[in-house]
Each structure stands twice: as C-alpha cells, then as structure tokens.
Design an enzyme around this catalytic site. Structure first.
Site, PDB file in Angstrom:
ATOM      1  CB  THR A  64       4.482  -2.838   5.753  1.00 47.61           C
ATOM      2  OG1 THR A  64       3.756  -2.089   6.251  1.00 47.61           O
ATOM      3  CG2 THR A  64       5.041  -4.511   5.974  1.00 47.61           C
ATOM      4  NE  ARG A  80      -5.461 -12.532   8.197  1.00 47.22           N
ATOM      5  CZ  ARG A  80      -4.562 -11.216   8.390  1.00 47.22           C
ATOM      6  NH1 ARG A  80      -4.465 -10.784   7.001  1.00 47.22           N
ATOM      7  NH2 ARG A  80      -4.331 -10.464   9.192  1.00 47.22           N
ATOM      8  CG  ASP A 120      -1.623   1.222   1.194  1.00 47.26           C
ATOM      9  OD1 ASP A 120      -2.672   1.734   0.091  1.00 47.26           O
ATOM     10  OD2 ASP A 120      -2.494   1.692   2.449  1.00 47.26           O
ATOM     11  CE  LYS A 154      -4.535  -1.428  -1.548  1.00 44.48           C
ATOM     12  NZ  LYS A 154      -5.218  -0.722  -0.047  1.00 44.48           N
TER      13      LYS A 154
HETATM   14  P1  IMP Z   1       2.018  -0.281   3.709  1.00 43.65           P
HETATM   15  O1  IMP Z   1       1.164   0.345   3.640  1.00 43.65           O
HETATM   16  O2  IMP Z   1       2.792  -1.025   2.217  1.00 43.65           O
HETATM   17  O3  IMP Z   1       3.009  -0.367   4.612  1.00 43.65           O
HETATM   18  O4  IMP Z   1       1.225  -2.090   3.652  1.00 43.65           O
HETATM   19  C1  IMP Z   1       0.748  -2.040   5.396  1.00 43.65           C
HETATM   20  C2  IMP Z   1      -0.136  -3.050   5.586  1.00 43.65           C
HETATM   21  O5  IMP Z   1      -1.178  -2.635   5.305  1.00 43.65           O
HETATM   22  C3  IMP Z   1       0.130  -4.023   4.924  1.00 43.65           C
HETATM   23  O6  IMP Z   1       0.690  -5.088   4.815  1.00 43.65           O
HETATM   24  C4  IMP Z   1      -1.660  -4.665   5.156  1.00 43.65           C
HETATM   25  O7  IMP Z   1      -1.633  -5.307   6.442  1.00 43.65           O
HETATM   26  C5  IMP Z   1      -2.738  -3.812   5.401  1.00 43.65           C
HETATM   27  N1  IMP Z   1      -3.278  -3.417   4.179  1.00 43.65           N
HETATM   28  C6  IMP Z   1      -2.807  -2.256   3.253  1.00 43.65           C
HETATM   29  N2  IMP Z   1      -3.674  -1.991   2.270  1.00 43.65           N
HETATM   30  C7  IMP Z   1      -4.331  -2.889   2.550  1.00 43.65           C
HETATM   31  C8  IMP Z   1      -5.821  -3.688   1.819  1.00 43.65           C
HETATM   32  O8  IMP Z   1      -6.548  -3.050   0.574  1.00 43.65           O
HETATM   33  N3  IMP Z   1      -6.286  -4.839   2.170  1.00 43.65           N
HETATM   34  C9  IMP Z   1      -6.036  -5.767   3.561  1.00 43.65           C
HETATM   35  N4  IMP Z   1      -4.609  -4.887   3.685  1.00 43.65           N
HETATM   36  C10 IMP Z   1      -4.361  -3.899   3.800  1.00 43.65           C
HETATM   37 MG    MG Z   2      -3.736  -5.913   8.041  1.00 46.20          MG
END
Ligand code: IMP
Ligand code: MG
Length: 184
Positions: free
Chosen positions: A114, A172, A110, A138
């Site tokens: 992470t 999930r 996202d 995304k």
């Molecule tokens: P990040 O923003 O790339 O660090 O994503 C953080 C975490 O948010 C991901 O590993 C998912 O656990 C969760 N996440 C972000 N977008 C989604 C989504 O559309 N569905 C489910 N979990 C999400």
């Molecule tokens: Mg989550």
C-alpha cells in the site's frame, strides 16, 4: 443474518500489545522529531485512510509547525475466498503536492504494498520531498524494499487492532493496540 462462522470472523479474542501511555509517549517523541526536521518546510501530511485517523489526529497535535493535512484512501478487496487482494486507490493525483514536503502517514505497514504504491504516485507529481510515517511496522512481513523515516513501533507478524486499525472494520475505536489471538 450472519452465520456463526461469519460472526466469528468479526469478533476475535485479543490481548493487549501497546497501552495508551506507551503509544502517546511514542507519538510525542515522533512529533518532536518531525517538528525539528520540518522546521520552515510547511509539510503536507498525507493520511492513508482509514487506519491513519487516530494516529494522525494525535500526531498533528504534537507537531509544533504550520502544516496541512490531506487524505488518500486505499482499500483492498478480496476476490471471494482467494488470498489475492486488489488495491483500489482514491489517489493523490488531484492533491497539489508538487514542490511540497510530503509525509505519508499510515497506521500499519505490513507487506508494504500500500505505502509503496502511494509513494510511487506521490513521486509522479514531483514533491520537494516525500517520507513515510507509520505508527506500527511489521518489518518481517515486507515484500518490497521500503524506507520508513518515522516509525512508532516495530512488531512481529501478528495481526493488530485498535487505535484506528481494524479487523473487518471493527475495533478501530479501541484506545490501545491489541494483538489478535490465533485460536486455531
Ligand atoms: P500492506 O500489506 O502493507 O499493503 O498493508 C495493507 C493494509 O492491510 C494496511 O493498510 C491495513 O489496512 C491492513 N493491515 C495489515 N496488517 C494489519 C494489522 O495487523 N491490523 C490491521 N490492519 C492491517
Ligand atoms: Mg483493514
């Protein structure tokens, strides 16, 4: 007892975004590509819990190579109603990745925070190589520069569930990917 508002947060209406056939075809193609690219490299697939589980399980069965799997977990905590999240890692420091070809396997990227944090940690232990694999990306939400070597699907900024991805730990187990409908 949960308030109606809390119940509402957990159970959201959704619509189908990616069906099972579409997902499995794409994972097969990714597996073939990884099989070609990592021949004789004995890669370590480092799954990011918990969102990676279904994807990783399907992917490793279509990578026709000797490989190993390891896991890290990344949990984001919300401070009350505030939007900021704190990332808590059970980091890869204890996993012997030095000199290994590492593939970080995520369910969804996202903001990219992470995966880029995990990438940074993996690089510290001097792997032979490290790349990112994600089922869903995304690109419009990235807040950091990230290079994703293997990507299943690019989607918009919608929130998706199923195939390992959750909304407050639920959904999930859905065998497809759904898009949560914003009913506001
Ligand atoms: P990040 O923003 O790339 O660090 O994503 C953080 C975490 O948010 C991901 O590993 C998912 O656990 C969760 N996440 C972000 N977008 C989604 C989504 O559309 N569905 C489910 N979990 C999400
Ligand atoms: Mg989550």
């Amino acid at each position: 007892m949960k308030s109606p508002q809390e119940e509402n947060l957990e159970l959201k209406p959704f619509e189908l975004l990616l069906d099972q056939t579409t997902i499995s075809r794409r994972i097969n193609a990714m597996g073939q590509q990884i099989t070609r690219d990592y021949k004789d490299k004995n890669p370590v697939l480092l799954g990011v819990l918990k969102g990676c589980i279904i994807f990783l399980a399907d992917l490793i069965r279509v990578v026709n190579l000797p490989l190993e799997i390891e896991f890290v977990s990344a949990t984001s905590y919300r401070h009350g109603a505030k939007r900021e999240e704190e990332l808590l890692f059970s980091g890869p420091s204890h996993i012997p990745l030095k000199g290994r070809h590492v593939l970080i396997v995520e369910g969804v990227v996202d903001s990219g925070r992470t995966v880029s944090t995990i990438l940074e940690q993996v690089r510290k232990v001097e792997p032979a190589s490290v790349e990112i694999v994600t089922l869903v990306d995304k690109p419009g939400s990235h807040r950091t520069e990230i290079d994703i070597a293997y990507k299943g699907f690019s989607i918009g900024n919608e929130f998706v569930i199923g195939f390992g991805l959750d909304n407050t730990q639920k959904y999930r187990n859905l065998p497809f990917i759904g898009k949560v409908i914003d009913i506001r």
